[in-house]
Design an enzyme around this catalytic site. Structure first.
Site: not given
Ligand SMILES: C[C@@]1(CC(=O)O)c2cc3[nH]c(cc4nc(cc5[nH]c(cc(n2)[C@H]1CCC(=O)O)[C@@](C)(CC(=O)O)[C@@H]5CCC(=O)O)C(CC(=O)O)=C4CCC(=O)O)c(CCC(=O)O)c3CC(=O)O
Ligand SMILES: NC(=O)C1=CN([C@@H]2O[C@H](COP(=O)(O)OP(=O)(O)OC[C@H]3O[C@@H](n4cnc5c(N)ncnc54)[C@H](O)[C@@H]3O)[C@@H](O)[C@H]2O)C=CC1
Length: 492
Positions: A34, A54, A57, A118
């Protein structure tokens, strides 16, 4: 006031705007799928992106964009409150609902618009399903009811858009810019808007798509008069301009001068074309036929040389050589030379031969047409060369011909007007020739001597009396003879 007059308010919607984020600081928190989509959309809107996530990720695409320096600032750690410093908009896309909520609260305290992917309650604005094609953006929102459905509706819309719509928008964009540059004043805004709207309505998308710099320049010449032309006129004019420019460039690239064959018309300076008049004013040297009357030169300041021979009939190869030498010498000196001829250069003016000669010598020759006395002399004598019921065709011949022979005449036809240029020298022979071809003896004819000049004379005759009239009335050249039933069209 009746309630039917005004629209009913349908509450519960979003305020749909196109948010301009160019050079605005957009903070994106997260590094997954996303976050990646938020990065792309923000980059397409020219935002300055600060990405907090980070390294472990980060999706590969984000690593790539960091490496490509598309991300203004990447912060290699988890989100900290200080990251909101100087931020204009925050987009959160992390898998930690508690942290997401904290970030949202902090943004709202600081009045920074925020979207938590979301989580509708934590969204000051939603993202929409978007279709992009050049400057065109179409976005669909279901206001949180069905995001997937939004994408389906978006795809359906995109499929049904006319082809080339982005090109049309680009064309219109360029045109609007030009209109505003040309007529920037505030008071012109109504005119600008009205003209632009009419262009958009009257031209098809395919036509608008064809708008480029050149066509826009041509189209702008219609703006002043508030006209909306159709595209074929614009194409035609643009093509003509291209041709003119190419010609000019060719001539410039030669840097040796230019030669223009100009038709001076029948003799009245006002019957010259505007282009011919301008050409005369721009010339360095005019080499003129002797038959061109002095009135034509009244405003000319450059040197004028008259051809040694009077007209085609007594032109010798030597006199033609002289003309050519004059012209070539001046051209080689880089001058603009006008070769000036009576009437039209290509109608018994031997203009074609001169053009071929200079072209053969490597010069680009321009030609400016003139009104031929073949058409202006009949007018002076009140003769419509075509006239319903009397004449539906015109034959233009020379009364001299090469080597003393007349051009081959067709058999007489009552619906034809015959115009004879250079008609006085061999009037008797012409008379015989015409009678031979079945022209009636009494067919009305008229000599127009010095047509369209102050000394103009109109002298009537018939086919059988041509020679006699020339002698008795002392008809001199230049004279044009008109023969046929149309001669009396306006007198009977
Ligand atoms: C309110 C909003 C807030 C926001 O994120 O801005 C929101 C909320 C939620 N999305 C959910 C699910 C999905 N979202 C997508 C996709 C997109 N979602 C987008 C926008 C929005 N999503 C905003 C409303 C916009 C609107 O209504 O028009 C799009 C259009 C734009 C974008 O995000 O860029 C993008 C398409 C991008 C593209 O393809 O171009 C898919 C489909 C898929 O992934 O293929 C699914 C699964 C199928 C489904 O549910 O439809 C869930 C349920 C989560 C759950 O059940 O756990 C919630 C939460 C809830 O409804 O409460
Ligand atoms: N991937 C998808 O197609 C969809 C995802 N979602 C939701 O959207 C959110 C984001 O999903 P994805 O983009 O797939 O990411 P993800 O769920 O794959 O990974 C989360 C990302 O957030 C980063 N992150 C976590 N905490 C952080 C912090 N405090 N600061 C900075 N970065 C942090 C992680 O490093 C990682 O990059 C999740 O809540 C997910 O449930 C919803 C619909 C579809």
């Amino acid at each position: 006031m009746s309630s039917e007059e005004y629209p009913i308010i349908r509450s519960g919607g979003s305020l749909l705007l196109a948010w301009r984020t160019k050079n605005k600081n957009v903070l994106i928190v997260g590094g997954g799928e996303v976050a990646t989509s938020r990065v792309i959309k923000s980059l397409e809107a020219d935002a300055l992106i600060t990405l907090v996530c980070p390294e472990k990720g980060l999706k590969d695409e984000l690593k790539y964009r960091i490496q490509q320096k598309q991300i203004h600032k990447w912060i290699n750690r988890e989100f900290e409150n200080s990251d909101l410093e100087g931020i204009d908009m925050t987009l959160v896309a992390i898998d930690d609902p508690i942290r997401s909520k904290e970030i949202c609260v902090m943004c709202r305290e600081r009045k920074i618009p925020v979207n938590v992917a979301d989580v509708p309650l934590m969204c000051d604005f939603y993202f929409m399903a978007e279709h992009r094609d050049g400057p065109l953006q179409i976005a669909v929102s279901t206001n949180g009811q069905g995001p997937k459905l939004a994408t389906i509706i978006r795809d359906r819309l995109a499929e049904n858009l006319p082809k080339g719509i982005a090109g049309a928008i680009k064309g219109v964009g360029l045109l609007r810019q030009k209109v505003r540059e040309t007529d920037p004043s505030h008071t012109s805004s109504k005119k600008r808007m009205n003209w632009m709207s009419r262009i958009c309505q009257q031209w098809t998308l395919e036509e608008l798509q064809q708008l480029d710099e050149e066509k826009i320049t041509t189209l702008m010449s219609f703006y002043e008069n508030d006209d909306v032309p159709n595209i074929s006129l614009i194409k035609e004019r643009t093509l003509q301009k291209d041709r003119d420019e190419t010609l000019e460039k060719q001539i410039d690239s030669n840097k040796k001068g230019r030669i223009i064959l100009v038709g001076a018309g029948p003799g009245d300076p006002e019957l010259m074309t505007v282009k011919a008049t301008k050409a005369l004013m721009s010339a360095d040297l005019i080499v003129s036929d002797r038959l061109v009357p002095p009135a034509i030169f009244s405003n000319v300041t450059c040197e004028i040389r008259l051809a040694p021979a009077k007209s085609g009939e007594d032109k010798t190869p030597e006199s033609q050589d002289q003309i050519q030498t004059w012209c070539l010498d001046a051209l080689n000196e880089g001058k603009t030379v006008i070769r000036l001829k009576v009437g039209d250069p290509f109608l018994f003016g031997r203009g074609g031969e001169e053009l071929a000669y200079f072209r053969d010598k490597g010069w680009n020759v321009e030609v400016i047409p003139g009104i031929s006395s073949a058409l202006s002399a009949p007018m002076a004598a009140d003769v419509p060369v075509t006239h319903r019921g009397l004449s539906d065709q015109v034959l233009i011949i020379t009364g001299q011909g090469t080597k003393g022979r007349f051009p081959e005449l067709p058999k007489y036809h009552e619906m034809r007007t015959t115009v004879v240029l250079m008609a006085v020298g061999k009037a008797n022979e012409l008379s015989k020739e015409l009678l031979d071809k079945g022209y009636p003896e009494n067919l009305p004819s008229v000599f127009v001597e010095n047509s369209n000049r102050p000394e103009e004379r109109i002298i009537p005759a018939t086919v059988s009396t041509l020679g006699e009239v020339v002698e008795k009335q002392q008809v001199v050249s230049p004279a044009t003879l008109i023969i046929g039933r149309s001669v009396n069209a306006l007198t009977i």
